[in-house]
Write a protein that holds these residues in place. Structure first.
Motif, PDB file in Angstrom:
ATOM      1  N   GLU A 180       2.939  14.460   2.832  1.00  0.00           N
ATOM      2  CA  GLU A 180       3.349  13.269   3.552  1.00  0.00           C
ATOM      3  C   GLU A 180       3.004  12.033   2.739  1.00  0.00           C
ATOM      4  OE1 GLU A 180       0.595  12.155   6.986  1.00  0.00           O
ATOM      5  OE2 GLU A 180       0.337  14.340   6.873  1.00  0.00           O
ATOM      6  N   ALA A 181       3.799  10.990   2.934  1.00  0.00           N
ATOM      7  CA  ALA A 181       3.605   9.731   2.210  1.00  0.00           C
ATOM      8  C   ALA A 181       4.003   8.574   3.107  1.00  0.00           C
ATOM      9  CB  ALA A 181       4.438   9.711   0.923  1.00  0.00           C
ATOM     10  N   GLU A 182       3.309   7.456   2.940  1.00  0.00           N
ATOM     11  CA  GLU A 182       3.607   6.245   3.694  1.00  0.00           C
ATOM     12  C   GLU A 182       3.526   5.056   2.745  1.00  0.00           C
ATOM     13  OE1 GLU A 182       2.236   3.871   7.767  1.00  0.00           O
ATOM     14  OE2 GLU A 182       1.451   5.867   7.286  1.00  0.00           O
ATOM     15  N   LEU A 183       4.574   4.233   2.747  1.00  0.00           N
ATOM     16  CA  LEU A 183       4.661   3.067   1.861  1.00  0.00           C
ATOM     17  C   LEU A 183       4.846   1.816   2.697  1.00  0.00           C
ATOM     18  CD1 LEU A 183       4.999   1.823  -1.012  1.00  0.00           C
ATOM     19  CD2 LEU A 183       7.459   2.270  -0.771  1.00  0.00           C
ATOM     20  N   ASN A 184       4.040   0.808   2.427  1.00  0.00           N
ATOM     21  CA  ASN A 184       4.141  -0.479   3.117  1.00  0.00           C
ATOM     22  C   ASN A 184       4.236  -1.563   2.056  1.00  0.00           C
ATOM     23  OD1 ASN A 184       4.184  -2.469   5.030  1.00  0.00           O
ATOM     24  ND2 ASN A 184       2.030  -2.299   5.594  1.00  0.00           N
ATOM     25  N   ARG A 241       0.830  -1.207   0.000  1.00  0.00           N
ATOM     26  CA  ARG A 241       0.000   0.000   0.000  1.00  0.00           C
ATOM     27  C   ARG A 241       0.862   1.254   0.000  1.00  0.00           C
ATOM     28  NH1 ARG A 241      -5.395   0.860   2.193  1.00  0.00           N
ATOM     29  NH2 ARG A 241      -5.726   3.098   2.562  1.00  0.00           N
ATOM     30  N   LEU A 242       0.440   2.247  -0.786  1.00  0.00           N
ATOM     31  CA  LEU A 242       1.078   3.560  -0.815  1.00  0.00           C
ATOM     32  C   LEU A 242       0.003   4.610  -0.566  1.00  0.00           C
ATOM     33  CD1 LEU A 242       3.418   5.554  -1.380  1.00  0.00           C
ATOM     34  CD2 LEU A 242       2.813   5.415  -3.815  1.00  0.00           C
ATOM     35  N   ASP A 243       0.208   5.431   0.468  1.00  0.00           N
ATOM     36  CA  ASP A 243      -0.700   6.531   0.793  1.00  0.00           C
ATOM     37  C   ASP A 243       0.073   7.842   0.705  1.00  0.00           C
ATOM     38  OD1 ASP A 243      -3.338   5.281   1.981  1.00  0.00           O
ATOM     39  OD2 ASP A 243      -1.682   4.104   2.789  1.00  0.00           O
ATOM     40  N   MET A 244      -0.484   8.793  -0.032  1.00  0.00           N
ATOM     41  CA  MET A 244       0.132  10.112  -0.168  1.00  0.00           C
ATOM     42  C   MET A 244      -0.927  11.181   0.085  1.00  0.00           C
ATOM     43  SD  MET A 244       2.598   9.649  -3.513  1.00  0.00           S
ATOM     44  CE  MET A 244       1.246   9.116  -4.561  1.00  0.00           C
ATOM     45  N   GLU A 245      -0.506  12.280   0.709  1.00  0.00           N
ATOM     46  CA  GLU A 245      -1.446  13.355   1.003  1.00  0.00           C
ATOM     47  C   GLU A 245      -0.714  14.697   0.981  1.00  0.00           C
ATOM     48  OE1 GLU A 245      -4.903  14.606   4.240  1.00  0.00           O
ATOM     49  OE2 GLU A 245      -3.573  12.895   4.639  1.00  0.00           O
ATOM     50  N   TYR A 246      -1.391  15.687   0.404  1.00  0.00           N
ATOM     51  CA  TYR A 246      -0.885  17.062   0.410  1.00  0.00           C
ATOM     52  C   TYR A 246      -1.961  17.956   1.002  1.00  0.00           C
ATOM     53  CZ  TYR A 246       0.556  21.684  -1.161  1.00  0.00           C
ATOM     54  OH  TYR A 246       0.908  23.017  -1.200  1.00  0.00           O
ATOM     55  N   ARG A 247      -1.588  18.801   2.002  1.00  0.00           N
ATOM     56  CA  ARG A 247      -2.524  19.683   2.674  1.00  0.00           C
ATOM     57  C   ARG A 247      -1.945  21.097   2.714  1.00  0.00           C
ATOM     58  NH1 ARG A 247      -2.734  18.431   7.906  1.00  0.00           N
ATOM     59  NH2 ARG A 247      -1.059  16.912   7.840  1.00  0.00           N
ATOM     60  N   TYR A 248      -2.761  22.048   2.235  1.00  0.00           N
ATOM     61  CA  TYR A 248      -2.320  23.447   2.220  1.00  0.00           C
ATOM     62  C   TYR A 248      -3.460  24.346   2.681  1.00  0.00           C
ATOM     63  CZ  TYR A 248      -1.287  28.113   0.448  1.00  0.00           C
ATOM     64  OH  TYR A 248      -1.089  29.473   0.347  1.00  0.00           O
ATOM     65  N   LEU A 293       8.821  -3.984   4.103  1.00  0.00           N
ATOM     66  CA  LEU A 293       9.456  -2.677   4.272  1.00  0.00           C
ATOM     67  C   LEU A 293       8.389  -1.612   4.465  1.00  0.00           C
ATOM     68  CD1 LEU A 293      12.078  -0.884   4.066  1.00  0.00           C
ATOM     69  CD2 LEU A 293      11.537  -0.671   1.624  1.00  0.00           C
ATOM     70  N   GLY A 294       8.622  -0.701   5.406  1.00  0.00           N
ATOM     71  CA  GLY A 294       7.749   0.440   5.622  1.00  0.00           C
ATOM     72  C   GLY A 294       8.539   1.733   5.566  1.00  0.00           C
ATOM     73  N   LEU A 295       8.018   2.720   4.851  1.00  0.00           N
ATOM     74  CA  LEU A 295       8.656   4.031   4.724  1.00  0.00           C
ATOM     75  C   LEU A 295       7.623   5.109   5.027  1.00  0.00           C
ATOM     76  CD1 LEU A 295      10.593   3.526   1.354  1.00  0.00           C
ATOM     77  CD2 LEU A 295      11.580   3.485   3.649  1.00  0.00           C
ATOM     78  N   VAL A 296       8.043   6.172   5.704  1.00  0.00           N
ATOM     79  CA  VAL A 296       7.169   7.296   5.989  1.00  0.00           C
ATOM     80  C   VAL A 296       7.964   8.582   5.833  1.00  0.00           C
ATOM     81  CG1 VAL A 296       7.642   7.192   8.475  1.00  0.00           C
ATOM     82  CG2 VAL A 296       5.556   8.296   7.648  1.00  0.00           C
ATOM     83  N   THR A 297       7.332   9.614   5.282  1.00  0.00           N
ATOM     84  CA  THR A 297       8.020  10.889   5.114  1.00  0.00           C
ATOM     85  C   THR A 297       7.009  12.021   5.176  1.00  0.00           C
ATOM     86  OG1 THR A 297       9.538  12.163   3.707  1.00  0.00           O
ATOM     87  CG2 THR A 297       7.828  10.895   2.598  1.00  0.00           C
ATOM     88  N   ARG A 298       7.430  13.173   5.722  1.00  0.00           N
ATOM     89  CA  ARG A 298       6.611  14.386   5.781  1.00  0.00           C
ATOM     90  C   ARG A 298       7.529  15.573   5.483  1.00  0.00           C
ATOM     91  NH1 ARG A 298       3.858  15.286  11.162  1.00  0.00           N
ATOM     92  NH2 ARG A 298       2.346  16.487   9.969  1.00  0.00           N
ATOM     93  N   TYR A 299       7.070  16.436   4.559  1.00  0.00           N
ATOM     94  CA  TYR A 299       7.868  17.598   4.185  1.00  0.00           C
ATOM     95  C   TYR A 299       7.049  18.861   4.406  1.00  0.00           C
ATOM     96  CZ  TYR A 299      10.736  20.815   1.457  1.00  0.00           C
ATOM     97  OH  TYR A 299      11.527  21.868   1.053  1.00  0.00           O
ATOM     98  N   ASP A 300       7.635  19.826   5.118  1.00  0.00           N
ATOM     99  CA  ASP A 300       6.994  21.102   5.413  1.00  0.00           C
ATOM    100  C   ASP A 300       7.509  22.138   4.423  1.00  0.00           C
ATOM    101  OD1 ASP A 300       6.093  23.529   6.429  1.00  0.00           O
ATOM    102  OD2 ASP A 300       6.203  22.833   8.510  1.00  0.00           O
ATOM    103  N   ARG A 301       6.658  22.547   3.496  1.00  0.00           N
ATOM    104  CA  ARG A 301       7.094  23.509   2.474  1.00  0.00           C
ATOM    105  C   ARG A 301       7.263  24.904   3.043  1.00  0.00           C
ATOM    106  NH1 ARG A 301       3.670  23.385  -2.838  1.00  0.00           N
ATOM    107  NH2 ARG A 301       5.328  24.852  -3.363  1.00  0.00           N
ATOM    108  N   ASP A 302       6.498  25.242   4.084  1.00  0.00           N
ATOM    109  CA  ASP A 302       6.662  26.558   4.711  1.00  0.00           C
ATOM    110  C   ASP A 302       8.050  26.696   5.322  1.00  0.00           C
ATOM    111  OD1 ASP A 302       4.244  27.656   4.059  1.00  0.00           O
ATOM    112  OD2 ASP A 302       3.229  26.991   5.891  1.00  0.00           O
TER     113      ASP A 302
END
Length: 694
Positions: A621-625, A605-612, A634-643
């Motif tokens: 943010e994105a999460e990969l399982n 599963r791959l979940d991605m979300e963008y909130r502004y 394998l599990g991966l998670v990432t969150r990036y703050d553009r501000d």
């Protein structure tokens, strides 16, 4: 031919012993205790006051069944001796071995070497003895949830006691991995029907080195319990208890946690009152009960020691529930109306809350008005409302305010279909809202009228009747709509939510925000539909439109923002969704949200979300399982703050599945913390991911 002594004949034999014994007993005037048993065997004979069976022997007594190659039974003492492929069953207890001696009267016996199944565990012992009806004494015992030889994990002990067929008590045992002792267990008590131990350990910038221990068990068939005992080098010891229950009509959960925190963290919002308080806790209760097909009751309670306790120790939970909620709710829905009641309370003095103590609402559905082409509907609610601002914060806040409020809205509508396709619903309404207190200090009544017309129609076109990757056939549905509304200026008007002194009335919710309006809301909804698994499903659902202000107020533009919402499911395992508002005049998008979910047949599963939202957040943010059911995952998670133009969080987890247990290791890093962790779980009980606190 297999011979069988029926239960009645055996009962007579057992209760009388032998003819001579029966005569002597009759002379004494004494009766014997009856043992109702049933014996089957290929060969059955009576020798020297014993009943002896050989070949496929089956003995039944009460809830016990014993199978063996050979067995003897002494009616006088009630002792059964069996050998050869012995299988002893009592209730859900299954025991297998080569030899057994068991007293049916006393329900005790010597079981010798054996193996058995109890719950999800396998048990073997070099010797055993039933010391009472409820208790079995085991010697040189080993129990494990694993199948292999040697098992991946197991517990060994010289002696153990099995009580009520599912509770085992061990003293001076050892926990072994691949038969290698790794931990001494001075005492262990385990429910074999539902208990499992999960352990995770690591190092965190906020916690220091830590170890999280969770024991999961089933105190009842409908209840799952988890007991937590956690150790943090920098923060101290934490203890918790979780309960989750469920049955046909109701389900809920209770979570308790307490820690004597030696280093409470400063989040730049709490006052010294909170920062210096080391006794930190979290109480969470939730329950939903479907009382009937027409009514339900719900309750939720969140009581926190401070605003940051969940953020500090339950990060994943904090992301989905960052604010405490406390309410009781009841709803009953009939054919003609809905009746509801609700209580909201501010139990935590640091939260911003509108209390409802209580609120009762009655909605009447649309119903015809005699023989006229009219329908009537209404919405009525009464409540005692109190606006509670948070205490204990560094920034100043307005004063609290409160009022009794009775609001009742009534509408007459005249649904019509013109030209065979155009739906037109004119309406006229009146709303009266009674306040016991207003911003002016005295009680008053707000009068608000409304006129409006809602119109819409649907158009269809079949685009394809062929079966494609998206489904069977494709149909386009278009639904344009327009809603005109006119509300004259009410006698009492709302003001700014945080400056109630500028308003005629206090503001608690959307009812108080209603004001004059002369608008036209219009848009169009488009759908692409197909048939999947015999059901009509939406491939694409898009709704967009805007509001035209016929009489804009000072400072307002003619058009409100463009609103847009879309959901796209090209195949069953892909879901895309987006919503935004676009300002025609500043050319800004705020808010703007987009989500994507991609799943595969192996449950990857791959979940991605963008909130502004302008001036608030700009996050991706994105999460990969990957391969969750395979040997390696394998599990991966990432969150990036553009501000901030920096990574808010990055993490990786690698999991390895063995024959009966799984091992996970990983690393997560956030702006203010990092965490290295490892955990293991028993496959039979499902994957239990670690609780992370970053």
């Amino acid at each position: 031919m297999k011979r069988r002594m029926c239960a009645a004949f055996i009962l007579m034999w057992v209760s009388t012993g032998w003819c001579a014994a029966a005569a002597a007993q009759d002379a004494d005037g004494e009766g014997r205790e009856k043992l109702p048993i049933d014996i089957e065997a290929a060969r059955l004979e009576y020798v020297k006051e014993q009943l002896i069976g050989s070949g496929d022997v089956v003995i039944r007594h009460d809830a016990m069944t014993l199978k063996a190659d050979y067995a003897s039974f002494h009616p006088e003492t009630g002792v059964v001796y069996a050998r050869g492929n012995v299988e002893f069953t009592r209730g859900d207890l299954l025991w297998q071995g080569e030899e057994i001696r068991y007293n049916l009267k006393e329900k005790t016996g010597d079981f010798g070497r054996f193996s058995m199944e109890a719950g999800k565990y396998h048990i073997t012992a070099g010797g055993s003895e039933r010391v009472s009806e409820r208790e079995l004494l085991l010697r040189d015992v080993m129990f494990t949830p694993c199948e292999g030889t040697p098992p991946t994990i197991s517990v060994h002990a010289r002696e153990a006691r099995l009580i009520d067929r599912h509770l085992i008590k061990v003293r001076h045992g050892t926990f072994r991995v691949r038969n290698m002792p790794v931990m001494y267990l001075p005492y262990l008590k385990r429910d074999l029907e539902g208990g499992v131990y999960n352990f995770s350990a690591g190092e965190s910038g906020d916690w220091g080195p830590y170890a999280l221990n969770t024991f999961t068990y089933n105190p009842h068939s409908n209840v799952v319990a988890k007991t937590h005992a956690d150790a943090y080098a920098r923060r101290g010891l934490g203890f918790g208890q979780d309960l989750r229950w469920g049955r046909e009509r109701g389900e809920g959960n209770l979570s308790l946690y307490y820690i004597n925190d030696s280093e409470p963290q400063d989040d730049d919002h709490a006052t010294e009152e909170y920062l210096n308080e080391s006794k930190r806790y979290r109480i969470h209760l939730r329950h939903l009960e479907r009382l009937s097909d027409y009514e339900y009751a719900a309750a939720r309670l969140d009581y926190w020691s401070d605003p940051d306790v969940v953020d500090d120790f339950f990060d994943d939970e904090f992301r989905s529930h960052s604010r405490p909620e406390n309410y009781l709710a009841y709803s009953w829905s009939g054919r003609a109306h809905t009746l509801g009641a609700r209580v909201d309370a501010q139990l935590n003095d640091f939260e911003d809350r509108v209390e409802r103590l209580p609120e009762i609402a009655l909605d009447l559905y649309r119903r015809p008005v005699t023989d006229l082409p009219l329908v009537y509907r209404s919405e009525t609610e009464g409540a005692y409302l109190a606006r509670r601002y948070p205490g204990g914060l560094r920034t100043p806040v307005p004063d609290d305010y409160h009022s009794w409020r009775l609001d009742s809205a009534h509408f007459l509508e005249s649904p019509q279909k013109l030209y065979g396709f155009l739906n037109v619903i004119p309406r006229a309404g009146y709303r009266a809202t009674v306040y016991s207190d207003t911003a002016g200090g005295d009680g008053d009544i707000r009068h608000l009228g409304e006129l409006g017309v809602l119109s819409s129609f649907k158009a269809y076109k079949v685009l394809s009747e062929r079966e494609r990757f998206y489904g069977d056939g494709l149909r386009h549905l278009a639904e344009p709509y327009a809603d005109y509304v006119w509300r004259p200026t009410p006698n009492l008007r709302p003001g700014d939510l945080d400056l109630p002194q500028d308003a005629d009335i206090y503001e608690f919710d959307h009812i108080d925000e209603l004001d004059e309006a002369h608008d036209l809301r219009f848009g169009i909804r488009n759908k692409l539909q197909t048939r999947r698994n015999g059901r009509v499903e939406d491939v694409l659902d898009v709704d967009f439109g805007t509001v035209y202000r016929i009489e804009p107020e000072t400072g307002e533009e003619d058009y409100d923002t463009l609103f847009f919402h879309a959901e796209f499911d090209p195949v069953e395992r892909i879901h895309l969704e987006s919503d935004f508002e676009y300002d025609w005049y500043t050319h800004e998008y705020s808010p703007f949200n987009a989500r994507a979910e991609l799943m595969t047949t192996d449950d990857s599963r791959l979940d991605m979300e963008y909130r502004y939202r302008e001036n608030e957040h700009d996050l991706f943010e994105a999460e990969l399982n990957l391969f969750p059911n395979e040997t390696w995952s394998l599990g991966l998670v990432t969150r990036y703050d553009r501000d901030e133009e920096e990574w808010d969080e990055n993490g990786i987890t690698v999991r390895r599945r063995f024959d009966c247990v799984g091992l996970g290791m990983g690393y997560r890093r956030s702006q203010h913390d990092h965490q290295i962790f490892a955990y293991f779980w028993v496959l039979e009980f499902g994957d239990t991911s670690p609780r992370l606190g970053i």
